[in-house]
Design an enzyme around this catalytic site. Structure first.
Site, PDB file in Angstrom:
ATOM      1  N   GLU A  40       0.968  -1.263  -0.268  1.00 31.81           N
ATOM      2  CA  GLU A  40       0.136   0.090   0.281  1.00 31.81           C
ATOM      3  C   GLU A  40       0.366   1.204   0.021  1.00 31.81           C
ATOM      4  OE1 GLU A  40      -3.212   1.021   0.192  1.00 31.81           O
ATOM      5  OE2 GLU A  40      -2.564   2.884  -0.241  1.00 31.81           O
TER       6      GLU A  40
ATOM      7  N   CYS B  17     -12.584   3.909   2.178  1.00 31.39           N
ATOM      8  CA  CYS B  17     -13.536   4.147   2.614  1.00 31.39           C
ATOM      9  C   CYS B  17     -12.767   4.445   4.611  1.00 31.39           C
ATOM     10  CB  CYS B  17     -13.510   2.365   3.213  1.00 31.39           C
ATOM     11  SG  CYS B  17     -15.267   2.508   4.715  1.00 31.39           S
TER      12      CYS B  17
ATOM     13  N   CYS C  45     -15.393   6.958   3.678  1.00 36.59           N
ATOM     14  CA  CYS C  45     -17.313   6.951   4.053  1.00 36.59           C
ATOM     15  C   CYS C  45     -17.029   6.979   6.196  1.00 36.59           C
ATOM     16  CB  CYS C  45     -17.795   5.274   4.150  1.00 36.59           C
ATOM     17  SG  CYS C  45     -16.884   4.484   2.628  1.00 36.59           S
TER      18      CYS C  45
ATOM     19  N   LYS D  57     -16.131  10.767   6.323  1.00 39.35           N
ATOM     20  CA  LYS D  57     -17.459  11.225   6.287  1.00 39.35           C
ATOM     21  C   LYS D  57     -17.968  11.428   7.021  1.00 39.35           C
ATOM     22  CE  LYS D  57     -20.629   9.330   3.915  1.00 39.35           C
ATOM     23  NZ  LYS D  57     -20.904   8.600   2.783  1.00 39.35           N
TER      24      LYS D  57
ATOM     25  N   TYR E 258      -5.888  -1.758  11.429  1.00 39.87           N
ATOM     26  CA  TYR E 258      -5.946  -2.007  10.528  1.00 39.87           C
ATOM     27  C   TYR E 258      -4.527  -2.958   9.969  1.00 39.87           C
ATOM     28  CZ  TYR E 258      -9.958  -1.064   7.416  1.00 39.87           C
ATOM     29  OH  TYR E 258     -11.377  -1.188   7.226  1.00 39.87           O
TER      30      TYR E 258
ATOM     31  N   TYR F   2     -23.700  10.625  -4.981  1.00 47.75           N
ATOM     32  CA  TYR F   2     -23.452  10.202  -3.948  1.00 47.75           C
ATOM     33  C   TYR F   2     -22.722  11.706  -3.406  1.00 47.75           C
ATOM     34  CZ  TYR F   2     -23.927   5.766  -4.360  1.00 47.75           C
ATOM     35  OH  TYR F   2     -24.802   3.731  -4.012  1.00 47.75           O
TER      36      TYR F   2
ATOM     37  N   GLU G 294     -24.173  14.526  -0.485  1.00 46.09           N
ATOM     38  CA  GLU G 294     -23.758  14.458   1.010  1.00 46.09           C
ATOM     39  C   GLU G 294     -23.075  16.010   1.639  1.00 46.09           C
ATOM     40  OE1 GLU G 294     -23.486   9.555   1.324  1.00 46.09           O
ATOM     41  OE2 GLU G 294     -22.066  10.392   1.456  1.00 46.09           O
TER      42      GLU G 294
ATOM     43  N   ARG H   6     -25.383  19.545 -13.325  1.00 48.55           N
ATOM     44  CA  ARG H   6     -26.158  19.491 -15.175  1.00 48.55           C
ATOM     45  C   ARG H   6     -27.448  18.967 -15.975  1.00 48.55           C
ATOM     46  NH1 ARG H   6     -21.707  15.507 -17.828  1.00 48.55           N
ATOM     47  NH2 ARG H   6     -22.137  13.824 -17.154  1.00 48.55           N
TER      48      ARG H   6
ATOM     49  N   GLY I 160     -17.633  12.714 -10.103  1.00 53.32           N
ATOM     50  CA  GLY I 160     -17.463  10.996 -10.347  1.00 53.32           C
ATOM     51  C   GLY I 160     -15.446  10.766 -10.088  1.00 53.32           C
TER      52      GLY I 160
ATOM     53  N   HIS J 197     -44.902   0.997  16.860  1.00 56.05           N
ATOM     54  CA  HIS J 197     -45.556   1.766  17.103  1.00 56.05           C
ATOM     55  C   HIS J 197     -44.905   2.628  18.534  1.00 56.05           C
ATOM     56  CE1 HIS J 197     -48.802   4.840  16.431  1.00 56.05           C
ATOM     57  NE2 HIS J 197     -48.873   4.611  17.526  1.00 56.05           N
TER      58      HIS J 197
ATOM     59  N   GLU K  23     -43.129   2.556  11.084  1.00 58.34           N
ATOM     60  CA  GLU K  23     -44.487   1.304  11.048  1.00 58.34           C
ATOM     61  C   GLU K  23     -44.523   1.760   9.552  1.00 58.34           C
ATOM     62  OE1 GLU K  23     -47.310   2.753  13.549  1.00 58.34           O
ATOM     63  OE2 GLU K  23     -46.209   4.126  13.738  1.00 58.34           O
TER      64      GLU K  23
HETATM   65  P1  NDP Z   1     -21.009   9.638  -9.396  1.00 60.20           P
HETATM   66  O1  NDP Z   1     -20.803   9.146 -10.326  1.00 60.20           O
HETATM   67  O2  NDP Z   1     -22.476   9.356  -8.126  1.00 60.20           O
HETATM   68  O3  NDP Z   1     -22.150  11.042  -9.714  1.00 60.20           O
HETATM   69  C1  NDP Z   1     -20.708  11.720 -10.040  1.00 60.20           C
HETATM   70  C2  NDP Z   1     -22.191  13.583 -10.469  1.00 60.20           C
HETATM   71  O4  NDP Z   1     -20.833  14.583 -11.324  1.00 60.20           O
HETATM   72  C3  NDP Z   1     -23.278  13.118 -11.783  1.00 60.20           C
HETATM   73  O5  NDP Z   1     -24.021  13.824 -11.293  1.00 60.20           O
HETATM   74  C4  NDP Z   1     -22.581  13.351 -12.745  1.00 60.20           C
HETATM   75  O6  NDP Z   1     -23.815  13.711 -13.504  1.00 60.20           O
HETATM   76  C5  NDP Z   1     -21.492  15.024 -12.716  1.00 60.20           C
HETATM   77  N1  NDP Z   1     -21.063  14.833 -13.373  1.00 60.20           N
HETATM   78  C6  NDP Z   1     -19.617  13.887 -14.566  1.00 60.20           C
HETATM   79  N2  NDP Z   1     -18.932  14.735 -15.114  1.00 60.20           N
HETATM   80  C7  NDP Z   1     -19.345  16.105 -14.434  1.00 60.20           C
HETATM   81  C8  NDP Z   1     -18.801  17.119 -15.881  1.00 60.20           C
HETATM   82  N3  NDP Z   1     -17.642  16.902 -16.595  1.00 60.20           N
HETATM   83  N4  NDP Z   1     -19.262  18.450 -15.402  1.00 60.20           N
HETATM   84  C9  NDP Z   1     -20.648  17.941 -14.103  1.00 60.20           C
HETATM   85  N5  NDP Z   1     -20.845  16.924 -14.267  1.00 60.20           N
HETATM   86  C10 NDP Z   1     -19.587  16.140 -13.589  1.00 60.20           C
HETATM   87  O7  NDP Z   1     -19.995   9.913  -8.835  1.00 60.20           O
HETATM   88  P2  NDP Z   1     -19.916  10.556  -7.056  1.00 60.20           P
HETATM   89  O8  NDP Z   1     -17.879  10.669  -6.940  1.00 60.20           O
HETATM   90  O9  NDP Z   1     -20.691  11.300  -6.306  1.00 60.20           O
HETATM   91  O10 NDP Z   1     -19.377   8.821  -6.361  1.00 60.20           O
HETATM   92  C11 NDP Z   1     -18.664   7.819  -6.933  1.00 60.20           C
HETATM   93  C12 NDP Z   1     -18.918   7.002  -6.594  1.00 60.20           C
HETATM   94  O11 NDP Z   1     -18.752   6.640  -5.082  1.00 60.20           O
HETATM   95  C13 NDP Z   1     -20.805   6.350  -6.124  1.00 60.20           C
HETATM   96  O12 NDP Z   1     -20.784   5.873  -7.925  1.00 60.20           O
HETATM   97  C14 NDP Z   1     -20.751   5.587  -4.710  1.00 60.20           C
HETATM   98  O13 NDP Z   1     -20.608   4.259  -6.177  1.00 60.20           O
HETATM   99  C15 NDP Z   1     -19.609   6.067  -4.586  1.00 60.20           C
HETATM  100  N6  NDP Z   1     -20.015   5.992  -2.647  1.00 60.20           N
HETATM  101  C16 NDP Z   1     -20.913   5.625  -1.707  1.00 60.20           C
HETATM  102  C17 NDP Z   1     -21.444   6.384  -1.016  1.00 60.20           C
HETATM  103  C18 NDP Z   1     -22.128   5.715  -0.476  1.00 60.20           C
HETATM  104  O14 NDP Z   1     -22.826   4.188  -0.321  1.00 60.20           O
HETATM  105  N7  NDP Z   1     -23.501   6.229   0.468  1.00 60.20           N
HETATM  106  C19 NDP Z   1     -21.009   7.622  -0.740  1.00 60.20           C
HETATM  107  C20 NDP Z   1     -20.191   8.436  -1.320  1.00 60.20           C
HETATM  108  C21 NDP Z   1     -19.843   7.924  -2.943  1.00 60.20           C
HETATM  109  P3  NDP Z   1     -24.492  13.235 -14.312  1.00 60.20           P
HETATM  110  O15 NDP Z   1     -25.504  12.284 -13.525  1.00 60.20           O
HETATM  111  O16 NDP Z   1     -25.387  13.963 -15.561  1.00 60.20           O
HETATM  112  O17 NDP Z   1     -23.830  12.110 -15.011  1.00 60.20           O
END
Ligand code: NDP
Length: 479
Positions: free
Chosen positions: A35, A43, A48, A51, A99, A178, A182, A199, A289, A462, A467
């Site tokens: 690592e 995480c 996670c 956060k 860990y 997400y 969040e 967007r 993303g 209740h 419920e």
């Molecule tokens: P997501 O893929 O969920 O969301 C990315 C967001 O960014 C989307 O709304 C997307 O829009 C937008 N986007 C992407 N490219 C652009 C761009 N060029 N300009 C403007 N907007 C853009 O990614 P996250 O980073 O939020 O999370 C990644 C992953 O991490 C999640 O899919 C999830 O699996 C995991 N995660 C889980 C959590 C939980 O379980 N509570 C908490 C945090 C993360 P569009 O919808 O139009 O594509």
């Protein structure tokens, strides 16, 4: 037969890699793990766990207000970010230590350095040494990505939020997934002025539409300045002289002058949106993303197939195109959730070290989005289900007792999507405080194939919010 240094070499010490290493070692295998950052991975160190602790921190402001309605004499209170983040870092150090201890205790050899694939049975470490292994498991996770645009480097990504020396006064969050939603809620709760650009037409694409609508409404009611159908056109440094002087070492910078991000240039950022609005934010967060960590890993050279999004392509047993190399977790971009990576790691060990081929079950995975209100979900959305078969929808939205008493307009939602033919509950969607806790339990019933009548046979607890899941008598819609 070749004599390898190890039976298994794991690259990546996040949730998936650590679990696979420990469980493989428990079968008597000789295991090593490399690592290059901190044990615990996304995480534990930058996802996670920190956060969720920030979610807890951010919820107190509402709780103080509610407490006054319940007769408590409490003031507004003020939030001390350095105090919280100091405590947070101590906790993360402790968890990282846990860990390391778990790996040590399992007899796993740890290399605190980067590893690359040299060939199907060899990894090269950053110190130049090579280790051979019968099997290699890649569990390198993913990383946040910024959109490709001029000055995007001025924006923060989620990793940076845990290292801010202070909270910004204002932030623009770009994205509607997400992480964007969040952190919009967390930072709003901590008193930051939050603007969010998404967007698309509605946040949280892919989730149940009714739930998305309620969360979006509630986020705005709670103070998030959400702009739908909006993106960044252009951004650049705002050229604030005071901030610049502080960065250049001139004058006496106060805490207020410290750039929010110590990674990028920091300072106020001017942003022009597609909505025509141009304004300055103290910080911009790109939550646009994540991408799999496959860059410069030696994958292509070793013959490991990588997909269009940079993800390692694997079969149902997490085996790559090179038979001795497996991959689990976010680097495979299947379902990017910690418990899924852990499951994939366990299934890999079962398959390879216990001789019991075990595919990973990716069906009906419950999950939660820790927005305020929280969202718990399992199974099909109403929109997905009605494309497949005739359905009934049972849904209710109401003001929960706790906040209604405090005079608030907060609403919660309980929803079941039911197959007309089999009566099975195809999806359960909950928007409510503690929805994550609720969906874990509802998820068992849905995974077992419970019918609407099974839910109905269950006596209500209740007075609770949940419920309603067992008392909804009449469908609100059929489709
Ligand atoms: P997501 O893929 O969920 O969301 C990315 C967001 O960014 C989307 O709304 C997307 O829009 C937008 N986007 C992407 N490219 C652009 C761009 N060029 N300009 C403007 N907007 C853009 O990614 P996250 O980073 O939020 O999370 C990644 C992953 O991490 C999640 O899919 C999830 O699996 C995991 N995660 C889980 C959590 C939980 O379980 N509570 C908490 C945090 C993360 P569009 O919808 O139009 O594509």
């Amino acid at each position: 037969m070749a004599d390898f240094d190890y039976d298994l070499f794991v690259i990546g010490g996040g949730s998936g890699g650590v679990r696979a290493a420990r469980v493989a070692a428990s079968t008597g295998a000789r295991v090593a793990l490399a690592e290059d950052s901190r044990l615990g991975g996304t995480c534990v160190i930058r996802g996670c766990v920190p956060k969720k602790l920030m979610v807890f921190a951010s919820e107190f402001r509402d709780s103080f207000a509610d407490a006054r309605s319940y007769g408590w004499d409490v003031g507004e209170g003020s939030f001390d970010w350095p105090r919280f983040s100091g405590h947070l870092n101590t906790e993360l150090d402790r968890l990282e230590g846990v860990y390391r201890k778990l790996l040590d205790g399992s007899g796993v050899t740890i290399f605190d350095q980067r590893a690359r694939i040299a060939d199907p049975h060899t990894v090269t470490l950053a110190d130049g040494s090579s280790k051979s292994a019968k099997h290699i498991l890649i569990a390198t996770g993913g990383r946040p990505v910024r959109p490709e645009m001029t000055n995007a480097h001025l924006g923060l990504v989620s990793d940076d939020l845990f290292h801010m020396p202070r909270l910004p006064k204002s932030i623009l969050i770009v994205g509607g997934g997400y992480i964007a939603c969040e952190f919009a809620c967390i930072l709003n709760g901590l008193g930051v002025e939050v603007t969010q650009f998404y967007r698309g037409a509605q946040i949280l694409r892919g989730f149940d539409e009714e739930a998305r609508g309620l969360i979006s409404d509630m986020m705005q009611e709670k103070g998030v300045n959400l702009h739908l159908g909006t993106n960044v056109v252009d951004m650049g440094p705002a050229g604030d002289d005071k901030m610049k002087a502080a960065r250049d070492g001139m004058g006496e910078p106060s805490n207020e002058d410290v750039p929010v991000s110590n990674m990028v240039q920091g300072g106020p950022i001017r942003v022009k949106g597609t909505n025509g609005i141009e304004r300055t934010y103290e910080a911009v967060l790109f939550a646009t993303g994540r991408a799999p960590n496959t860059t410069d890993m030696g994958l292509e050279e070793a013959g490991v197939k990588v997909g269009r999004r940079g993800q390692i392509v694997v079969d149902a047993y997490s085996q790559t195109s090179v038979p001795s190399i497996y991959a689990i977790g976010d680097v495979t971009n299947r379902v990017n959730l910690t418990p899924v990576a852990i499951r994939e790691g366990m299934a890999f060990v079962e398959t390879v070290f216990r001789g019991n081929p075990t595919p990973v079950d990716h069906d009906l995975i419950p999950s939660a989005v820790f927005t305020q209100p929280e969202f718990g979900t399992v199974g099909q959305t109403e929109e997905e289900a009605r494309e497949q078969e005739p359905i009934e929808v049972y849904s209710t939205s109401f003001r929960p007792m706790r906040t209604a008493f405090a005079g608030k307009s907060d609403r919660v939602m309980m929803k079941l999507v039911v197959s007309k033919a089999t009566r099975k509950v195809l999806g359960c969607h909950i928007v409510a405080p503690q929805a994550g806790e609720m969906i874990q339990l509802a998820g068992i019933a849905v995974k077992m194939g419970a019918t609407k009548e099974d839910f109905d046979r269950t006596v209500a607890v209740h007075p609770t919010m949940a419920e309603e899941l067992v008392t909804m008598k009449t469908p609100v819609r059929s489709a």
